[in-house]
Design a protein around this motif. Structure first.
Motif, PDB file in Angstrom:
ATOM      1  N   THR A  30       1.757   9.296   0.655  1.00  0.00           N
ATOM      2  CA  THR A  30       1.205   8.111   1.325  1.00  0.00           C
ATOM      3  C   THR A  30       2.019   6.872   0.949  1.00  0.00           C
ATOM      4  OG1 THR A  30      -0.971   9.135   1.129  1.00  0.00           O
ATOM      5  CG2 THR A  30      -0.928   6.794   1.683  1.00  0.00           C
ATOM      6  N   ALA A  31       2.307   6.727  -0.336  1.00  0.00           N
ATOM      7  CA  ALA A  31       3.056   5.547  -0.803  1.00  0.00           C
ATOM      8  C   ALA A  31       4.468   5.524  -0.199  1.00  0.00           C
ATOM      9  CB  ALA A  31       3.119   5.543  -2.325  1.00  0.00           C
ATOM     10  N   ARG A  32       5.085   6.706  -0.094  1.00  0.00           N
ATOM     11  CA  ARG A  32       6.443   6.757   0.495  1.00  0.00           C
ATOM     12  C   ARG A  32       6.407   6.331   1.957  1.00  0.00           C
ATOM     13  NH1 ARG A  32       6.950  11.821  -2.195  1.00  0.00           N
ATOM     14  NH2 ARG A  32       7.962  11.456  -4.187  1.00  0.00           N
ATOM     15  N   ILE A  33       5.412   6.817   2.693  1.00  0.00           N
ATOM     16  CA  ILE A  33       5.281   6.441   4.113  1.00  0.00           C
ATOM     17  C   ILE A  33       5.101   4.932   4.234  1.00  0.00           C
ATOM     18  CG2 ILE A  33       3.708   6.589   6.118  1.00  0.00           C
ATOM     19  CD1 ILE A  33       3.279   9.572   5.303  1.00  0.00           C
ATOM     20  N   MET A  34       4.364   4.342   3.264  1.00  0.00           N
ATOM     21  CA  MET A  34       4.119   2.898   3.312  1.00  0.00           C
ATOM     22  C   MET A  34       5.353   2.082   2.911  1.00  0.00           C
ATOM     23  SD  MET A  34       0.294   2.612   1.707  1.00  0.00           S
ATOM     24  CE  MET A  34       0.224   0.816   1.879  1.00  0.00           C
ATOM     25  N   GLY A  35       6.352   2.726   2.346  1.00  0.00           N
ATOM     26  CA  GLY A  35       7.588   2.014   2.006  1.00  0.00           C
ATOM     27  C   GLY A  35       7.733   1.637   0.549  1.00  0.00           C
ATOM     28  N   PHE A  36       6.920   2.222  -0.325  1.00  0.00           N
ATOM     29  CA  PHE A  36       7.062   1.921  -1.756  1.00  0.00           C
ATOM     30  C   PHE A  36       8.363   2.530  -2.285  1.00  0.00           C
ATOM     31  CE2 PHE A  36       2.514   1.113  -1.393  1.00  0.00           C
ATOM     32  CZ  PHE A  36       2.349   0.034  -2.250  1.00  0.00           C
ATOM     33  N   SER A  37       8.951   1.868  -3.273  1.00  0.00           N
ATOM     34  CA  SER A  37      10.193   2.364  -3.871  1.00  0.00           C
ATOM     35  C   SER A  37       9.906   3.633  -4.673  1.00  0.00           C
ATOM     36  CB  SER A  37      10.777   1.302  -4.800  1.00  0.00           C
ATOM     37  OG  SER A  37       9.899   1.118  -5.903  1.00  0.00           O
ATOM     38  N   ASP A  38      10.969   4.381  -4.960  1.00  0.00           N
ATOM     39  CA  ASP A  38      10.816   5.613  -5.743  1.00  0.00           C
ATOM     40  C   ASP A  38      10.183   5.318  -7.100  1.00  0.00           C
ATOM     41  OD1 ASP A  38      11.950   7.042  -3.720  1.00  0.00           O
ATOM     42  OD2 ASP A  38      13.932   7.204  -4.646  1.00  0.00           O
ATOM     43  N   GLU A  39      10.581   4.192  -7.707  1.00  0.00           N
ATOM     44  CA  GLU A  39      10.046   3.842  -9.026  1.00  0.00           C
ATOM     45  C   GLU A  39       8.534   3.635  -8.966  1.00  0.00           C
ATOM     46  OE1 GLU A  39      11.793   0.359 -10.827  1.00  0.00           O
ATOM     47  OE2 GLU A  39      10.462   0.483 -12.559  1.00  0.00           O
ATOM     48  N   GLY A  69     -13.415  13.196  -6.234  1.00  0.00           N
ATOM     49  CA  GLY A  69     -13.040  12.619  -4.938  1.00  0.00           C
ATOM     50  C   GLY A  69     -11.897  11.630  -5.093  1.00  0.00           C
ATOM     51  N   ILE A  70     -10.988  11.669  -4.156  1.00  0.00           N
ATOM     52  CA  ILE A  70      -9.866  10.716  -4.185  1.00  0.00           C
ATOM     53  C   ILE A  70      -9.838  10.018  -2.834  1.00  0.00           C
ATOM     54  CG2 ILE A  70      -7.348  10.443  -4.429  1.00  0.00           C
ATOM     55  CD1 ILE A  70      -8.834  13.555  -5.801  1.00  0.00           C
ATOM     56  N   ILE A  71      -9.929   8.695  -2.867  1.00  0.00           N
ATOM     57  CA  ILE A  71      -9.936   7.921  -1.619  1.00  0.00           C
ATOM     58  C   ILE A  71      -8.732   6.982  -1.639  1.00  0.00           C
ATOM     59  CG2 ILE A  71     -11.266   6.334  -0.163  1.00  0.00           C
ATOM     60  CD1 ILE A  71     -13.743   7.360  -1.935  1.00  0.00           C
ATOM     61  N   LEU A  72      -7.842   7.187  -0.690  1.00  0.00           N
ATOM     62  CA  LEU A  72      -6.642   6.353  -0.581  1.00  0.00           C
ATOM     63  C   LEU A  72      -6.862   5.378   0.565  1.00  0.00           C
ATOM     64  CD1 LEU A  72      -4.199   9.382  -0.637  1.00  0.00           C
ATOM     65  CD2 LEU A  72      -4.528   7.829  -2.526  1.00  0.00           C
ATOM     66  N   SER A  73      -6.800   4.088   0.276  1.00  0.00           N
ATOM     67  CA  SER A  73      -7.001   3.074   1.328  1.00  0.00           C
ATOM     68  C   SER A  73      -5.726   2.258   1.491  1.00  0.00           C
ATOM     69  CB  SER A  73      -8.153   2.134   0.958  1.00  0.00           C
ATOM     70  OG  SER A  73      -9.310   2.882   0.667  1.00  0.00           O
ATOM     71  N   MET A  74      -5.155   2.377   2.678  1.00  0.00           N
ATOM     72  CA  MET A  74      -3.896   1.668   2.944  1.00  0.00           C
ATOM     73  C   MET A  74      -4.174   0.326   3.605  1.00  0.00           C
ATOM     74  SD  MET A  74      -1.618   4.731   4.573  1.00  0.00           S
ATOM     75  CE  MET A  74      -2.945   5.595   5.401  1.00  0.00           C
ATOM     76  N   SER A  75      -3.452  -0.695   3.162  1.00  0.00           N
ATOM     77  CA  SER A  75      -3.468  -1.958   3.887  1.00  0.00           C
ATOM     78  C   SER A  75      -2.014  -2.373   4.105  1.00  0.00           C
ATOM     79  CB  SER A  75      -4.249  -3.021   3.114  1.00  0.00           C
ATOM     80  OG  SER A  75      -3.537  -3.376   1.955  1.00  0.00           O
ATOM     81  N   ASP A  76      -1.802  -3.522   4.725  1.00  0.00           N
ATOM     82  CA  ASP A  76      -0.418  -3.908   5.049  1.00  0.00           C
ATOM     83  C   ASP A  76       0.468  -4.010   3.811  1.00  0.00           C
ATOM     84  OD1 ASP A  76      -1.042  -3.986   7.658  1.00  0.00           O
ATOM     85  OD2 ASP A  76      -1.295  -6.166   7.782  1.00  0.00           O
ATOM     86  N   ASP A  77      -0.110  -4.500   2.713  1.00  0.00           N
ATOM     87  CA  ASP A  77       0.740  -4.753   1.550  1.00  0.00           C
ATOM     88  C   ASP A  77       0.302  -4.051   0.273  1.00  0.00           C
ATOM     89  OD1 ASP A  77      -1.528  -6.128   1.139  1.00  0.00           O
ATOM     90  OD2 ASP A  77      -0.600  -8.054   0.669  1.00  0.00           O
ATOM     91  N   SER A  78      -0.668  -3.155   0.364  1.00  0.00           N
ATOM     92  CA  SER A  78      -1.089  -2.469  -0.861  1.00  0.00           C
ATOM     93  C   SER A  78      -1.720  -1.114  -0.564  1.00  0.00           C
ATOM     94  CB  SER A  78      -2.069  -3.343  -1.653  1.00  0.00           C
ATOM     95  OG  SER A  78      -3.269  -3.487  -0.937  1.00  0.00           O
ATOM     96  N   LEU A  79      -1.770  -0.324  -1.608  1.00  0.00           N
ATOM     97  CA  LEU A  79      -2.452   0.975  -1.539  1.00  0.00           C
ATOM     98  C   LEU A  79      -3.472   1.010  -2.672  1.00  0.00           C
ATOM     99  CD1 LEU A  79      -2.776   3.951  -0.587  1.00  0.00           C
ATOM    100  CD2 LEU A  79      -0.839   4.533  -2.069  1.00  0.00           C
ATOM    101  N   GLU A  80      -4.724   1.242  -2.282  1.00  0.00           N
ATOM    102  CA  GLU A  80      -5.792   1.355  -3.286  1.00  0.00           C
ATOM    103  C   GLU A  80      -6.176   2.818  -3.417  1.00  0.00           C
ATOM    104  OE1 GLU A  80      -9.914  -0.956  -3.462  1.00  0.00           O
ATOM    105  OE2 GLU A  80     -10.105   0.945  -2.396  1.00  0.00           O
ATOM    106  N   VAL A  81      -6.324   3.281  -4.654  1.00  0.00           N
ATOM    107  CA  VAL A  81      -6.736   4.668  -4.897  1.00  0.00           C
ATOM    108  C   VAL A  81      -7.988   4.645  -5.755  1.00  0.00           C
ATOM    109  CG1 VAL A  81      -6.053   6.936  -5.764  1.00  0.00           C
ATOM    110  CG2 VAL A  81      -4.294   5.359  -4.917  1.00  0.00           C
ATOM    111  N   LYS A  82      -9.050   5.272  -5.243  1.00  0.00           N
ATOM    112  CA  LYS A  82     -10.276   5.413  -6.042  1.00  0.00           C
ATOM    113  C   LYS A  82     -10.418   6.879  -6.418  1.00  0.00           C
ATOM    114  CE  LYS A  82     -13.437   1.808  -4.459  1.00  0.00           C
ATOM    115  NZ  LYS A  82     -14.621   1.541  -3.632  1.00  0.00           N
TER     116      LYS A  82
END
Lengths: 152, 121
Positions: A30-39, A69-82
Motif C-alpha cells: 500500500t505504501a509503495r503504491i502511495m509513493g513512499f520511499s523504500d526507506e 485486525g489491521i485497518i489501513l487508511s489512505m489519504s492524499d499525504d499519509s497512511l494510517e495503520v490501526k
C-alpha cells in the motif's frame, strides 16, 4: 451493494506468529503504491510487524481463535495503520532500551517493540477501549513536518 | 502457516596473519522461534573461538525478538571475552541496530572483507 470507502483496506490475521508478515507486506504494498520511499516502507514494515506481534502476544494472549485486525487508511499525504486486538490495552511505553542494562542482564533482552514503532513512524499511539478491543495507531506521512520546513 | 526457519552456517575464515575468524552465516527469518538456531549454534562453538563475525546478508526477516536473541548472543560472547563484528545488515536494520544501541557492543560493516579486515586493523 454497501458503499465502502475506497481508501480503506482491512484484513484480519490469526494470533499466530508468522502471520504478522501478511499485514507487514500488505502495508508495504500500500505504501509503495502511495509513493513512499523504500526507506519509509522499511520503517513501516518493522512498525506494523511489531504492532501485530504485540497484539497477538499481549492483547490476544496468542489465543488463535482471536484475530488481529489491521485497518489501513489512505489519504492524499499519509497512511494510517490501526492494529486492533481484544485485550485491555498496553500499559507500557515506547521508552528507549538501555543497552548497557541489557548487556549486564539487569533488564530483559526483549521489550523493544513499542520503542521501535514510536521511533520509526511519524505518529504512534496506543488506545485502550475494552471490551470492544484496543488498538495501536500509526501514521506515516509522505512529507513529514521536518521535510516541509526544509522545503520552505 | 509456519514461520520460515532460521538457517545458520558455520564458517572459518582467515584474514591477514591473525587467528582464524569464526563466521555465523544466518539466513531466513530471525524471530522468537530462532533461539536454538542462534544461541544453540553459538554455544556449540569451540571454546577457543575468540573472533566472531555475524553475517546477516541472507536474512529475510528480523524482528525485535530476533534482535533480542542477537543481544543474548553478545552477552554470552562478552562473558567469554570474545569480540563480535557484524556485516550484511540492510541500511534499515543498520539504523535499527543503532537505535537500540547494539552498535555500542558490536561494530557494523557493509561487507565481509571490511569486517574481517577490522579484526587486524
Amino acid at each position: 451493494m454497501t458503499e465502502k470507502n475506497p481508501g480503506i483496506i482491512e484484513l484480519h490475521i490469526p494470533s499466530r506468529l508468522g502471520y504478522e508478515k501478511i499485514a507487514m507486506n500488505t502495508a508495504a504494498s500500500t505504501a509503495r503504491i502511495m509513493g513512499f520511499s523504500d526507506e519509509r516502507v522499511e520503517d513501516l514494515k518493522t512498525a506494523v510487524a511489531e504492532a501485530c506481534i504485540n497484539a497477538m502476544e499481549h492483547g490476544n494472549k496468542f489465543d488463535e481463535s482471536l484475530s488481529v485486525g489491521i485497518i489501513l487508511s489512505m489519504s492524499d499525504d499519509s497512511l494510517e495503520v490501526k492494529v486492533v486486538d481484544t485485550g485491555a490495552g498496553t500499559q507500557g511505553h515506547g521508552t528507549a532500551p538501555d543497552i548497557d542494562r541489557k548487556m549486564h542482564e539487569e533488564e530483559k533482552a526483549r521489550g523493544m517493540g513499542m520503542f521501535l514503532i514510536q521511533a520509526l513512524v511519524d505518529e504512534a499511539e496506543w488506545v485502550s477501549s475494552p471490551p470492544t478491543g484496543s488498538y495501536a495507531r500509526m501514521v506515516i506521512r509522505l512529507h513529514p513536518a521536518s521535510e516541509s520546513l526544509e522545503r520552505r | 502457516m509456519q514461520e520460515k526457519s532460521t538457517q545458520v552456517k558455520l564458517d572459518e575464515v582467515q584474514c591477514g596473519d591473525g587467528a582464524p575468524i569464526t563466521v555465523l552465516r544466518f539466513a531466513g527469518d530471525i524471530t522468537s522461534a530462532s533461539q536454538a538456531a542462534v544461541l544453540g549454534t553459538y554455544e556449540a562453538l569451540p571454546q577457543d573461538a575468540q573472533r566472531i563475525l555475524l553475517d546477516f546478508s541472507k536474512v529475510e526477516y528480523l524482528n525485535s525478538s530476533g534482535i533480542a536473541l542477537v543481544i543474548q548472543l553478545m552477552i554470552a560472547a562478552s562473558k567469554h571475552g570474545q569480540t563480535i563484528k557484524t556485516f550484511g545488515l540492510t541500511p534499515h536494520f543498520q539504523k535499527v541496530f543503532t537505535m537500540v544501541g547494539i552498535t555500542k557492543y558490536t561494530s557494523l560493516y557493509p561487507d565481509e572483507q571490511t569486517a574481517c579486515a577490522a579484526f587486524t586493523a
